[in-house]
Design a protein around this motif. Structure first.
Motif, mmCIF file in Angstrom:
data_model
loop_
_atom_site.group_PDB
_atom_site.id
_atom_site.type_symbol
_atom_site.label_atom_id
_atom_site.label_comp_id
_atom_site.label_asym_id
_atom_site.label_seq_id
_atom_site.Cartn_x
_atom_site.Cartn_y
_atom_site.Cartn_z
ATOM 1 N N LEU A 121 0.821 -1.216 0.000
ATOM 2 C CA LEU A 121 0.000 0.000 0.000
ATOM 3 C C LEU A 121 0.854 1.265 0.000
ATOM 4 O O LEU A 121 0.437 2.299 -0.521
ATOM 5 C CB LEU A 121 -0.919 0.002 1.226
ATOM 6 C CG LEU A 121 -1.977 -1.094 1.273
ATOM 7 C CD1 LEU A 121 -2.686 -1.097 2.621
ATOM 8 C CD2 LEU A 121 -2.990 -0.920 0.149
ATOM 9 N N LEU A 143 0.410 4.687 -2.724
ATOM 10 C CA LEU A 143 -0.087 5.853 -1.990
ATOM 11 C C LEU A 143 0.945 6.980 -1.968
ATOM 12 O O LEU A 143 0.608 8.156 -2.167
ATOM 13 C CB LEU A 143 -0.458 5.460 -0.561
ATOM 14 C CG LEU A 143 -1.783 4.709 -0.367
ATOM 15 C CD1 LEU A 143 -1.952 4.294 1.077
ATOM 16 C CD2 LEU A 143 -2.960 5.578 -0.812
ATOM 17 N N VAL A 167 4.226 6.621 4.666
ATOM 18 C CA VAL A 167 3.528 7.345 3.602
ATOM 19 C C VAL A 167 3.840 8.827 3.684
ATOM 20 O O VAL A 167 4.079 9.489 2.658
ATOM 21 C CB VAL A 167 2.011 7.096 3.686
ATOM 22 C CG1 VAL A 167 1.252 8.116 2.843
ATOM 23 C CG2 VAL A 167 1.674 5.696 3.206
#
Length: 303
Positions: free
Chosen positions: A110, A114, A189
């Protein structure tokens, strides 16, 4: 530079690094306070029983002999036997590997899209409200420690609202993975997205991109690989960070992975398990950084 030759040279250096880590791990584990034989002897240890346990485990042998036996076993793929459970260390690590691999794998899976999406979106709209909002949010979230974020999410979504399982005791179902993966995902992130944004802004201002735009060429396909080169190296450091972050997350969410196994081994002074896990983490770090450097060489040969 030839990627194959570069990878071979880096691999040779990595093997030397792992050998050095093995020596350090053994010496540091041996210097830990306490005695595994005393732990195994029970609450009221008898000196005779302690001596028998030490002799049975080989703890009464000289340090050099124990290191030589341990190192030769590692070369053959034998990490020894747990002092507490009597199980092979390799078996213990394999049992604990699956939960940690699921958590780390989902996080990285992920993290990449992202980070690229948020970083590129902010760079293409530099100075806009979207850019300022993403920058402010990433700065604020990055400042929150993993354990604090984990406790807050458990309190809100696991206890107060009861939307998600607060622990992984019932198994790592899809619902049980949401909270731990979210905790592991937030800081990487934020940092990787900001790095992609900064690199993308620099690339968009470069002469070759401006020239491609003037000619009406597909400049984005040439700009993105160069913007991702520093992010790939940062991603390797993020994977290193995950090895430490997963210990906190597994402790908070009661996930029986490598982090929990390492914490138990330290508490029980289970030296073979502790040494095996430390070597596994070191080998993972070397391998991930090797792959990242080769990927950077392919993305941007001049990087």
């Amino acid at each position: 530079m030839n990627p194959a030759r570069y990878a071979a040279r880096r691999l040779a250096v990595g093997i030397l690094q792992i050998a050095g880590v093995a020596c350090l791990v053994f010496l540091m584990a041996e210097s830990l306070p306490g005695d595994a034989a005393v732990v195994l002897a029970g609450d009221q240890p008898d000196p005779t029983r302690i001596a028998q346990i030490r002799a049975g485990l080989g703890l009464d042998r000289p340090l050099a002999d124990r290191f030589a036996a341990w190192a030769s076993g590692i070369v053959l793929g034998d990490f020894g036997t747990s002092l507490v459970s009597g199980r092979p260390v390799t078996e213990i690590m394999l049992d604990a590997l699956a939960p940690t691999a699921v958590l780390a794998g989902l996080t990285v899976l992920l993290l990449v899209p992202l980070s690229i999406l948020l970083g590129v979106a902010a760079a293409l709209r530099e100075g806009s409200r979207l850019d300022r909002a993403l920058t402010a949010a990433s700065t604020a979230l990055y400042a929150v420690p993993e354990f604090a974020l984990a406790i807050m999410l458990v309190a809100v979504f696991g206890v107060a609202l009861a939307w998600l399982p607060p622990t992984g005791l019932g198994g790592l179902t899809a619902a049980a993975l949401v909270l731990p993966v979210s905790v592991l995902l937030v800081r990487p992130v934020c940092s990787t997205g900001r790095l992609v944004r900064s690199a993308m802004i620099d690339v968009l201002a470069s002469p070759y991109v401006r020239h491609a735009r003037r000619l009406g060429l597909s400049w984005f396909a040439h700009a993105l690989p160069n913007a991702l080169a520093p992010a790939v190296q940062h991603l390797a450091r993020t994977v290193d960070w995950l090895l430490g972050g997963v210990i906190v997350v597994e402790a908070v969410f009661v996930v029986p992975g490598l982090g929990s196994t390492l914490a138990d081994a330290v508490g029980q002074r289970d030296l073979p398990v502790l040494q095996g896990l430390a070597l596994l983490f070191a080998a993972t770090t070397v391998l991930v950084n090797l792959l990242a450097d080769v990927a950077v060489l392919r993305l941007a040969p001049r990087a």
